[in-house]
Design a protein around this motif. Structure first.
Motif, short mmCIF file in Angstrom:
data_model
loop_
_atom_site.label_atom_id
_atom_site.label_comp_id
_atom_site.label_asym_id
_atom_site.label_seq_id
_atom_site.Cartn_x
_atom_site.Cartn_y
_atom_site.Cartn_z
N LEU A 16 0.83 -1.20 0.00
CA LEU A 16 0.00 0.00 0.00
C LEU A 16 0.87 1.26 0.00
O LEU A 16 0.57 2.23 -0.71
CB LEU A 16 -0.92 -0.01 1.23
N PHE A 17 1.96 1.23 0.78
CA PHE A 17 2.85 2.40 0.83
C PHE A 17 3.49 2.66 -0.52
O PHE A 17 3.69 3.81 -0.90
CB PHE A 17 3.93 2.18 1.89
N ALA A 76 12.13 0.39 3.94
CA ALA A 76 11.31 -0.55 4.71
C ALA A 76 11.17 -1.88 3.97
O ALA A 76 11.20 -2.95 4.58
CB ALA A 76 9.93 0.05 4.97
N GLN A 77 11.03 -1.83 2.64
CA GLN A 77 10.92 -3.06 1.86
C GLN A 77 12.19 -3.91 1.96
O GLN A 77 12.12 -5.13 2.15
CB GLN A 77 10.67 -2.72 0.38
N HIS A 78 13.34 -3.29 1.85
CA HIS A 78 14.60 -4.02 1.92
C HIS A 78 14.83 -4.61 3.31
O HIS A 78 15.33 -5.73 3.44
CB HIS A 78 15.77 -3.12 1.51
N GLU A 79 14.48 -3.85 4.35
CA GLU A 79 14.66 -4.36 5.71
C GLU A 79 13.69 -5.51 5.99
O GLU A 79 13.99 -6.41 6.78
CB GLU A 79 14.47 -3.23 6.73
N TYR A 80 12.54 -5.49 5.35
CA TYR A 80 11.59 -6.60 5.48
C TYR A 80 12.08 -7.83 4.72
O TYR A 80 11.93 -8.97 5.17
CB TYR A 80 10.23 -6.16 4.93
N ARG A 82 22.37 -1.53 -0.62
CA ARG A 82 21.25 -0.64 -0.95
C ARG A 82 20.66 0.00 0.31
O ARG A 82 20.33 1.19 0.31
CB ARG A 82 20.16 -1.44 -1.68
N ILE A 83 20.57 -0.77 1.41
CA ILE A 83 20.07 -0.23 2.66
C ILE A 83 20.98 0.89 3.15
O ILE A 83 20.51 1.94 3.60
CB ILE A 83 19.95 -1.35 3.73
N PRO A 97 7.68 -2.75 12.87
CA PRO A 97 8.85 -1.98 13.32
C PRO A 97 9.69 -1.42 12.17
O PRO A 97 10.23 -0.32 12.27
CB PRO A 97 9.65 -3.00 14.14
N THR A 98 9.82 -2.18 11.06
CA THR A 98 10.61 -1.69 9.94
C THR A 98 10.00 -0.43 9.34
O THR A 98 10.72 0.46 8.90
CB THR A 98 10.72 -2.76 8.83
#
Length: 287
Positions: free
Chosen positions: A101-102, A118-122, A161-162, A252-253
């Motif tokens: 959604l984001f 947030a996507q990469h940390e997930y 990338r992060i 949390p991410t």
């Protein structure tokens, strides 16, 4: 939609979370065909829910012609793989849905950077599960299989990338700090609108400032804080900021990725909590 109620989670809270999950799904353009809830003393390590409930969900998904089953709780890569083998359709969790959604809502460069972080940390802790089917191939004594090599390659790329995304956000935060310093020097008080997503913050903000920001009956229509100067009826002026809305069980991410936008709350002189009066939880809302 699938929810899990544990002894520490009252059933009405779990049902409210499922209502929220349904709104999240609809906000991404999906039609919700059904929902289910299981009461358990503890989650199942393999599938989160019990074997019988998985079979029940698989039957319901087949009857409905469902494309995806969404779990309200976070799933491990192994749990997703086990569930998809039985249910025979895509399985995702709440965090994956919120991130999707984001991605749809992100409009500015800062918002897109925050969402990508947030996507990469997930994704990082889930790489092993995605490549586990290759770990058995080509392995031997003192050797590494191609799956393990691919995991290491992906992890290295994602870590890089992060790091780059965090550096970009640090530059944005420094820029925001300069803006806050200018506001502070202006001597004008700052008020921030806070509250649940889709409670009406942007609608109120537009009424106060004529800013014309996106204001729709949907979750997370605003992902960037916006500040405008307004004049009160008695002639006093102040700065008002429209902020990102809150939600139950926010991953949390996502919280860490949006740290910069939440910093605006710490700098505000006043917080105006916007509550939707029709919500059954309206009387319980407090900061």
């Amino acid at each position: 939609l699938m929810g899990l109620a544990l002894p520490k989670h009252p059933s009405f809270v779990v049902n409210e979370n499922l209502d929220e999950l349904a709104e999240l799904a609809r906000s991404t353009g999906m039609a919700v065909g059904g929902r289910s809830l299981q009461y358990r003393r503890a989650p199942d390590g393999r599938t989160l829910i019990g074997r019988g409930k998985v079979a029940e969900v698989a039957h319901a998904a087949e009857e409905l012609g469902a494309d995806v089953v969404i779990f309200d709780d976070n799933l491990t890569p192994n749990q997703i793989r086990n569930l998809e083998e039985i249910i025979e359709c895509a399985v995702i969790d709440r965090t994956a849905l919120i991130l999707d959604l984001f991605v749809r809502r992100a409009r500015t460069r800062e918002a897109r950077t925050q969402v990508e972080l947030a996507q990469h940390e997930y994704l990082m802790p889930r790489l092993a599960g995605q490549w586990s089917h290759l770990e058995r191939l080509g392995g031997g004594i003192a050797t590494r299989g191609p799956g393990e090599t691919q995991i290491e390659t992906d992890r290295r790329l994602i870590r890089g990338r992060i790091k780059k995304l965090k550096e970009q956000l640090d530059r944005v935060r420094r820029h925001r700090t300069l803006h806050r310093d200018r506001r502070r020097k202006s001597g004008l008080p700052v008020a921030s609108l806070v509250g649940y997503t889709n409670a009406g913050k942007s609608t109120l903000f537009n009424k106060l400032s004529n800013a014309g920001v996106v204001s729709k009956d949907q979750l997370f229509s605003t992902l960037d804080p916006i500040t405008r100067r307004i004049r009160l009826p008695l002639g006093d002026e102040l700065l008002v900021t429209d902020t990102v809305g809150f939600i139950h069980k926010l991953p949390p991410t996502v919280v860490s990725a949006f740290r910069g936008t939440l910093e605006d709350l710490h700098e505000a002189d006043e917080l105006l909590h916007v509550v939707e009066v029709s919500s059954p939880m309206a009387n319980d809302c407090h900061l």
